[in-house]
Scaffold this motif. Sequence first.
Motif, short mmCIF file in Angstrom:
data_model
loop_
_atom_site.label_atom_id
_atom_site.label_comp_id
_atom_site.label_asym_id
_atom_site.label_seq_id
_atom_site.Cartn_x
_atom_site.Cartn_y
_atom_site.Cartn_z
N PRO A 196 1.15 43.01 -23.44
CA PRO A 196 2.22 42.29 -24.15
C PRO A 196 3.43 42.04 -23.28
O PRO A 196 3.71 42.79 -22.34
N HIS A 197 4.17 40.98 -23.61
CA HIS A 197 5.37 40.66 -22.86
C HIS A 197 6.50 41.59 -23.28
O HIS A 197 6.58 42.02 -24.42
N ALA A 198 7.37 41.94 -22.32
CA ALA A 198 8.49 42.84 -22.61
C ALA A 198 9.58 42.60 -21.58
O ALA A 198 9.35 41.98 -20.53
N ASN A 199 10.79 43.09 -21.88
CA ASN A 199 11.91 42.93 -20.95
C ASN A 199 11.62 43.57 -19.59
O ASN A 199 12.02 43.05 -18.54
N CYS A 200 10.91 44.71 -19.59
CA CYS A 200 10.61 45.39 -18.33
C CYS A 200 9.70 44.53 -17.44
O CYS A 200 9.78 44.61 -16.21
N VAL A 201 8.87 43.71 -18.06
CA VAL A 201 8.00 42.81 -17.29
C VAL A 201 8.85 41.74 -16.62
O VAL A 201 8.67 41.44 -15.43
N ASP A 202 9.78 41.17 -17.38
CA ASP A 202 10.68 40.16 -16.81
C ASP A 202 11.49 40.74 -15.66
O ASP A 202 11.71 40.07 -14.64
N ALA A 203 11.94 41.98 -15.82
CA ALA A 203 12.77 42.60 -14.78
C ALA A 203 12.00 42.74 -13.47
O ALA A 203 12.54 42.47 -12.38
N LEU A 204 10.72 43.15 -13.56
CA LEU A 204 9.92 43.28 -12.34
C LEU A 204 9.64 41.91 -11.75
O LEU A 204 9.70 41.73 -10.51
N ASP A 205 9.36 40.91 -12.59
CA ASP A 205 9.13 39.56 -12.10
C ASP A 205 10.34 39.04 -11.34
O ASP A 205 10.22 38.45 -10.26
N ASP A 206 11.54 39.25 -11.92
CA ASP A 206 12.76 38.78 -11.27
C ASP A 206 12.95 39.45 -9.92
O ASP A 206 13.35 38.82 -8.94
N ARG A 207 12.66 40.74 -9.88
CA ARG A 207 12.87 41.47 -8.62
C ARG A 207 11.87 41.04 -7.56
O ARG A 207 12.22 40.90 -6.38
N LEU A 208 10.62 40.83 -7.94
CA LEU A 208 9.63 40.37 -6.97
C LEU A 208 9.97 38.98 -6.46
O LEU A 208 9.83 38.69 -5.27
N ALA A 209 10.44 38.10 -7.37
CA ALA A 209 10.85 36.76 -6.94
C ALA A 209 12.04 36.83 -6.00
O ALA A 209 12.09 36.12 -4.99
N SER A 210 12.99 37.69 -6.32
CA SER A 210 14.17 37.85 -5.47
C SER A 210 13.78 38.39 -4.10
O SER A 210 14.32 37.97 -3.08
N LEU A 211 12.82 39.31 -4.10
CA LEU A 211 12.36 39.87 -2.83
C LEU A 211 11.74 38.79 -1.95
O LEU A 211 11.99 38.73 -0.74
N MET A 212 10.95 37.90 -2.55
CA MET A 212 10.36 36.82 -1.78
C MET A 212 11.41 35.88 -1.24
O MET A 212 11.34 35.41 -0.11
N THR A 213 12.44 35.61 -2.04
CA THR A 213 13.52 34.75 -1.57
C THR A 213 14.26 35.38 -0.42
O THR A 213 14.58 34.72 0.58
N ASP A 214 14.53 36.68 -0.53
CA ASP A 214 15.22 37.39 0.55
C ASP A 214 14.39 37.37 1.83
O ASP A 214 14.91 37.18 2.93
N LEU A 215 13.07 37.56 1.68
CA LEU A 215 12.20 37.54 2.87
C LEU A 215 12.18 36.17 3.51
O LEU A 215 12.17 36.04 4.73
N SER A 216 12.18 35.12 2.66
CA SER A 216 12.17 33.76 3.20
C SER A 216 13.46 33.48 3.95
O SER A 216 13.47 32.80 4.99
N ALA A 217 14.56 33.98 3.44
CA ALA A 217 15.86 33.72 4.06
C ALA A 217 15.99 34.41 5.40
O ALA A 217 16.68 33.92 6.30
N THR A 218 15.30 35.56 5.56
CA THR A 218 15.42 36.30 6.81
C THR A 218 14.27 36.06 7.75
O THR A 218 14.22 36.62 8.83
N GLY A 219 13.27 35.27 7.31
CA GLY A 219 12.07 35.05 8.13
C GLY A 219 12.32 34.10 9.26
O GLY A 219 13.29 33.43 9.38
#
Length: 437
Positions: A414-437
């Motif tokens: 089921p969908h939950a706020n904790c799922v959204d929080a992990l999704d946001d963090r993983l997306a942010s991590l990819m953005t950060d990696l792209s910016a420093t790559g």
Amino acid sequence: MPQPDGDLPPDLWTRPRIAAALATCDMATVIEGVREARGWSQGDLARAVDYSQSWVSRVINGQQALTVTQVQDLARRLAIPLHLIRFTGTPPRDGPAPKGVDGTKRRDFGRAVAASALITTVPHPPVRNGEEHAVNETTAPALRSITGGQRRMDATSSARHLLPSAVAHVHLSEHMLTNSRGTPFFTELSAAASEARGFAGWLHADQGDMGSARMHYRTAVVRARQAGMRLLDVYMLGSLAAFEIDTAEDPELGLGLVREAEHVLGPAAHPTARAWLNCVAALAHAGTGDAHAAVHSLGQADREVARPGNSDPPWPWVFAFDEAKVAGYRALVGVRLRQPHNARAAFAEAFGPTSPSAKQSAVLQVELASAHAEAGDVDEAFRLAQDALTTGVRFNSERVIGRVRSFRRRYRGPHANCVDALDDRLASLMTDLSATG
């Protein structure tokens, strides 16, 4: 000289024709090479492998395609070291390969198979004047102490930071090994080079570089066999098996490597070695869905750990293999067999007073998150995944970060706020990696 009985010639796998055949997936040539080395007729070969002579004839003539299972069976019967054979393109975990798919026709089957064998066939440069004194009785212990220190630092350091020095140490060890040819120190330096290679393989796997990891692990096995040190041979074969099972997600190949390691180890060995190898076997059995065999292997590991002689781990083991480590494997087995309650109980034991290092704890946390998600405890599952991701980012461990991503991809609850929080963090991590790559 043909050898109908006993061991095959030790240089068989490094002979140019056989090494090239391994590298190009030419199993017909490999099998024919074994037949010639034994001095067998085709009938003798057929009896040895328990297939019909007409079938064997078609294999040798390249007219009979082999399945992956048949290749593994022939390797076992003919004493072809399985670590020289790489199976790629394995099916996903949630389903077998389609019927009729011929595994050995995949052209990348074993492209890197002979990397470890070929490395021993490359001519070594002659020792130059003055270099014969570059190696002495202190060289191997010094190299081994460096590797030991690096392995201990791995518990608290980023693999990215350790990797350059570890690779440089591999080059130094190989250079010293070359200089030791023809000296009494060659065996010890082969062992030192094996250790350095094995640790480099571990670090490359942590950074997600599968090809480099596999190459170092395979060469570690070759160097261990040059050294003629049984426990080191077993340790490197088992490490390669664990890599194939847990990182490359190929439990069938891993189980074959475990079997090879068990043959090398023999019935009488230090309990640490036997307990560890049984745990690796349990993980392979769980990956293939064989719950009975997995539980049996874990039971054997428990008995070995409880033996009095297990108090001091033998080289090349650095840390004691105790009840908590067996519990960690039991938890991993529970997750893979979709037994969340058993897994959670085992994780509680694994995270006891002698809990593993931060990075290994993070790996276990992701597995525990899977067990909680399977049991319907979504908030706790994603809390654990978040904690593991924090550790993965802190140590820049692609092994840990990749497992968190895999956990999220597998989640279908089921969908939950904790799922959204992990999704946001993983997306942010990819953005950060792209910016420093």
